[in-house]
Design an enzyme around this catalytic site. Structure first.
Site, mmCIF file in Angstrom:
data_model
loop_
_atom_site.group_PDB
_atom_site.id
_atom_site.type_symbol
_atom_site.label_atom_id
_atom_site.label_comp_id
_atom_site.label_asym_id
_atom_site.label_seq_id
_atom_site.Cartn_x
_atom_site.Cartn_y
_atom_site.Cartn_z
ATOM 1 N N ARG A 1 30.752 81.767 2.706
ATOM 2 C CA ARG A 1 30.632 80.972 1.483
ATOM 3 C C ARG A 1 29.469 81.487 0.639
ATOM 4 N NH1 ARG A 1 30.095 75.227 4.238
ATOM 5 N NH2 ARG A 1 28.671 76.513 5.473
ATOM 6 N N GLU B 1 25.719 82.360 1.936
ATOM 7 C CA GLU B 1 25.684 82.215 3.385
ATOM 8 C C GLU B 1 25.426 83.549 4.072
ATOM 9 O OE1 GLU B 1 28.105 79.353 6.340
ATOM 10 O OE2 GLU B 1 29.343 80.824 5.297
ATOM 11 N N GLY C 1 24.185 67.817 15.060
ATOM 12 C CA GLY C 1 24.618 66.513 14.589
ATOM 13 C C GLY C 1 23.981 66.030 13.317
ATOM 14 N N SER C 2 23.185 66.874 12.646
ATOM 15 C CA SER C 2 22.569 66.410 11.400
ATOM 16 C C SER C 2 23.624 66.274 10.309
ATOM 17 C CB SER C 2 21.481 67.391 10.947
ATOM 18 O OG SER C 2 22.040 68.653 10.650
ATOM 19 N N SER D 1 10.278 72.687 6.718
ATOM 20 C CA SER D 1 10.925 73.837 6.096
ATOM 21 C C SER D 1 12.100 74.303 6.950
ATOM 22 C CB SER D 1 9.904 74.960 5.882
ATOM 23 O OG SER D 1 10.445 75.983 5.066
ATOM 24 N N LYS E 1 16.027 79.318 6.762
ATOM 25 C CA LYS E 1 16.672 79.942 5.601
ATOM 26 C C LYS E 1 15.653 80.371 4.550
ATOM 27 C CE LYS E 1 20.969 77.444 6.382
ATOM 28 N NZ LYS E 1 20.570 76.970 7.720
ATOM 29 N N VAL F 1 20.017 71.692 13.243
ATOM 30 C CA VAL F 1 19.868 70.649 14.256
ATOM 31 C C VAL F 1 21.228 70.053 14.560
ATOM 32 C CG1 VAL F 1 17.465 70.083 13.809
ATOM 33 C CG2 VAL F 1 19.225 68.998 12.455
ATOM 34 N N GLY G 1 17.168 60.375 6.241
ATOM 35 C CA GLY G 1 17.961 61.542 6.608
ATOM 36 C C GLY G 1 17.959 61.796 8.105
#
Length: 611
Positions: free
Chosen positions: A540, A543, A451-452, A407, A410, A449, A291
Site C-alpha cells: 500500500r 508501506e 491487537g492495537s 514514537s 516507522k 503492538v 487509544g
C-alpha cells in the site's frame, strides 16, 4: 445432613483413639498368629493407659484436626506421621520400663507403629476417596476426551483437577521424556512422545489437546499446534507460570492457544522501585488516553498510585470507555477525563495550568500509514508534530518534570508521511531538551503492538469471521510485534531511567512474516488454508517490506535493562525549530506533495515511496 464442626472433630478424635486400640491389639494378634496372647493381658492394658494419653496430646500438638478429610493431602500425612512417631517413642519408653517384669516381643515394637500409620493415614485416604466418588464419581468420564501434552508438575496438577470435571475427560498424556513413557498420572497413561500425538488422538477418538507446559517456548507451541491442527484437534493451553505463581488463576483455567503464544514474547521484568518513585503521589497526564497504547499506559500507571491521572483524548467514545474501565476496576484511583485535541494549543494550556502534571506521556497520534499518505498528509503533520509541540511546550512552561513521546519504528529511514512526522516530533523534543529547563524530554520507539486499534491481527480476525479471504500485501512482508502490556511497561521503564534527550529503542525480538501470521491465525481458528484463502493485494502507499528500529546513521548503547537501548540519532539541522514552527502554524491548506518536499528538506533519510 450437615454435621457441626465441633462434633466432627470429636468423632475424628475418637477414631484416632480407636486406631491406637486396634493397632495395639492387632500387633499382638499378628505376633501370635491370630491367637489370644494368654498371660499378656496386664501388659496390654498397662500399655494402653500410656499410649492413649500420649496419642491425645500428640494429635492436638500436631494440629491433626485442622485439615479437612475430603482434602486430605501430603501435609495431613506428615501430621499423622508425627503422631505415629510420638506413639512409637512412648511405646519404646514403656517397653524399657517393664523389661524386667514382662519383656515385649521386638516384633511388636515394629508392628504397632506400622498398623497405626496404616489405620490413621489409610482411614483419611479412604474417606477422601469415598467423598470424591460421592461428589464426582457419577459424572466422571462423561466429558469430552482430551489428550494432555506434558507429564510434568503442571500436567499432574491438571489431570488431578480435571478428574472432577464434567466437561473434560483426560484419556492419555504425551511427553517427550522417554523415562515417563508407560507411567501413569492419576490413572492416565503417558502414551509416548509428542510425535505420537496424532496416533493417540485417533486411538482415543479425542479432538482436544491441552498443552500443560507453562514455560513452553514459542517454537514448541508452534510445533504442537501444527501437529494438533493437522489432526483436526483444537489446542488449548494452561495459564503461564507468572499467573500460576501469583495465585490469580488455577491450573484448570484453560484457554485456546492464541497468536501471542506463538510469537513467544517473554514476560517483562521492570524496576518497580524506580517507577514508583517517578509516579507515586504525583499528577500524571496521558494524551491519547483512550487509544490502545494510551489506555494500557493508564492501567499500568494506576499500579503505582499517582495522586491523579489526567486522561486527555479527542475521541469522546474512547475517553468514555477508559473512564468506565477505571470506574469498574480501579475506583480508588482519582481520574480526570478531559476532552481535548492536542492541536488546540489553548485547550492544552488550560489543562496544564489547571492540573500541573509532573509527568506527561504523549501517546496521541495519527498512526495509520496508508490513510495518512493520501489526502491527509498535512493533518498528519498538524496532529503528530504540531500536537507534540503544543503538549511539550506546555510541559516545559508549566514545570513538568518529564515528557515522554511515544514514537515508532516507522520513524527510522521513513518511507511514509506518518513515519516522517513521528521522526519530526522526535526532533522537536530534542531541540526543546537542548534549550534547557526543568523538563526532561525522552522518546521511546517500538513497532507494532498485538491487537492495537487498526493493526493487522484484529483485521485478520474480522476477515476469518466472515469466511475469508485474508488479505496480505506481500508474501515477504515482515513486521516486529510486541504485546500492548509489554510495550506500556517498557515505556514506563524507559521513562524512569532517562536523563533527557534520549531516544529509547525497545527490543522487539525477531521480525514475523505476516503471511505466516495469517496462516497461524487460520489454524488457530479451526480452519484450513483451503477453507480460508490468503490473497496478496500488493504494498500500500508508504508501506515498507520490512521495518527498521535504527537508522543507518544511528548507533546504540546499552542500558541497565536488557530490553532497552538508547539510539544516537542524526543531529537536528540548524534553524529547523523556527522554520518548522512557522510552517506548521501557517494559514491555509498544504498539499501532500508540498508536505513531502518540506519533510524531505529536514530529513534527508526520508525517501517517499511511489504512490
Amino acid at each position: 445432613m450437615i454435621i457441626p464442626t465441633r462434633f466432627r472433630t470429636v468423632l475424628v478424635f475418637l477414631f484416632d483413639l480407636s486406631a491406637i486400640i486396634v493397632a495395639w491389639l492387632g500387633a499382638f494378634l499378628l505376633r501370635f498368629n491370630f491367637e489370644w496372647p494368654a498371660g499378656w493381658e496386664r501388659t496390654i492394658w498397662m500399655a494402653l493407659l500410656v499410649l492413649l494419653p500420649v496419642q491425645a496430646v500428640a494429635c492436638r500438638t500436631a494440629g491433626l484436626y485442622r485439615g479437612m478429610w475430603i482434602f486430605a493431602s501430603i501435609s495431613d500425612l506428615k501430621r499423622v506421621l508425627k503422631v505415629v512417631i510420638a506413639s512409637a517413642v512412648a511405646l519404646l519408653v514403656f517397653a524399657f520400663l517393664v523389661r524386667n517384669e514382662a519383656a515385649l516381643p521386638r516384633s511388636i515394637l515394629l508392628l504397632y507403629p506400622l498398623l497405626l500409620l496404616l489405620l490413621m493415614g489409610g482411614g483419611r485416604a479412604a474417606w477422601r476417596m469415598w467423598k470424591e466418588y460421592r461428589l464426582y464419581g457419577r459424572v466422571s468420564g462423561r466429558g469430552a476426551p482430551v489428550v494432555v501434552v506434558g507429564a510434568g508438575t503442571a500436567g499432574a496438577m491438571l489431570v488431578r483437577e480435571l478428574s472432577r470435571s464434567t466437561e473434560w475427560h483426560v484419556v492419555a498424556l504425551v511427553d517427550d521424556n522417554p523415562a515417563k513413557w508407560g507411567l501413569e498420572l492419576s490413572g492416565c497413561r503417558v502414551a509416548g512422545g509428542t510425535d505420537r500425538l496424532v496416533e493417540v488422538l485417533e486411538e482415543f477418538e479425542a479432538s482436544r489437546v491441552i498443552l500443560a507446559i507453562p514455560s513452553a517456548k514459542a517454537s514448541d507451541v508452534q510445533r504442537i499446534m501444527d501437529i494438533a491442527t493437522g489432526a483436526g484437534a483444537a489446542l488449548f493451553t494452561v495459564p503461564g507460570l507468572s499467573e500460576l505463581m501469583s495465585g490469580r488463576v488455577a491450573i484448570n483455567m484453560m484457554r485456546p492457544v492464541n497468536i501471542e503464544d506463538l510469537l513467544g514474547r517473554e514476560t517483562v521484568r521492570i524496576n518497580n522501585e524506580n517507577i514508583q518513585a517517578m509516579i507515586a503521589g504525583k499528577p500524571i497526564l496521558v494524551t491519547g488516553a483512550g487509544g490502545s497504547i494510551g489506555s494500557e499506559l493508564c492501567r499500568q500507571l494506576a499500579r503505582f498510585t499517582p495522586s491523579s491521572l489526567i486522561l486527555v483524548d479527542a475521541s469522546e467514545f474512547a475517553l468514555y470507555t477508559i473512564e468506565q474501565w477505571f470506574s469498574e476496576h480501579q475506583p480508588n484511583i482519582r481520574i480526570v477525563p478531559l476532552a481535548g485535541d492536542v492541536k488546540d494549543a489553548v485547550r492544552m494550556e488550560e489543562i496544564f495550568e489547571a492540573w500541573k502534571p509532573e509527568v506527561v506521556f504523549h501517546a496521541a497520534a495519527y498512526k495509520h500509514v496508508p490513510l495518512m499518505e493520501v489526502g491527509n498528509a498535512w493533518q498528519a503533520v498538524r496532529n503528530n508534530v504540531l500536537g507534540t509541540l503544543n503538549v511539550a511546550d506546555c510541559a516545559r512552561r508549566f514545570g513538568s518534570k518529564r515528557f515522554v513521546l511515544i514514537s515508532t519504528d516507522k520513524a527510522v529511514n521513513p518511507t511514509n508521511v506518518m513515519g516522517a512526522t513521528k521522526r519530526m516530533a522526535e526532533m522537536i523534543c530534542e531541540v526543546l531538551h537542548c534549550r534547557g529547563g526543568n523538563t526532561c524530554f525522552q522518546m521511546v520507539r517500538f513497532g507494532n503492538v498485538l491487537g492495537s486499534t487498526g493493526s493487522v491481527i484484529p483485521k485478520f480476525q474480522a476477515q476469518i469471521a466472515k469466511g475469508g479471504p485474508i488479505t496480505v500485501t506481500h508474501p515477504d512482508i515482515t513486521r516486529y510485534f510486541m504485546s500492548i502490556p509489554e510495550a506500556a511497561q517498557l515505556v514506563l521503564q524507559a521513562a524512569s531511567m532517562g536523563q533527557g534527550g534520549e531516544v529509547f529503542v525497545l527490543d522487539m525480538g525477531e521480525p514475523v512474516r505476516i503471511a505466516d501470521l495469517a496462516r497461524n491465525m487460520i489454524r488457530l481458528s479451526g480452519y484450513t488454508e483451503d477453507e480460508i484463502r490468503i490473497e496478496y493485494s500488493g504494498l500500500r502507499p508508504g508501506e515498507k517490506l520490512y521495518e527498521e528500529l535504527l537508522a543507518d546513521s544511528e548507533e546504540t548503547r546499552q542500558t541497565p535493562h536488557e530490553k532497552l537501548r538508547i539510539a544516537r540519532s542524526r543531529s537536528v539541522p540548524e534553524g529547523f525549530y523556527e522554520e518548522s514552527v512557522a510552517w506548521m502554524t501557517k494559514k491555509g491548506p498544504v498539499s501532500d506533495d508540498e508536505v513531502r518536499a518540506q519533510l524531505k528538506q529536514w530529513m534527508p533519510e526520508y525517501v517517499p515511496s511511489r504512490l
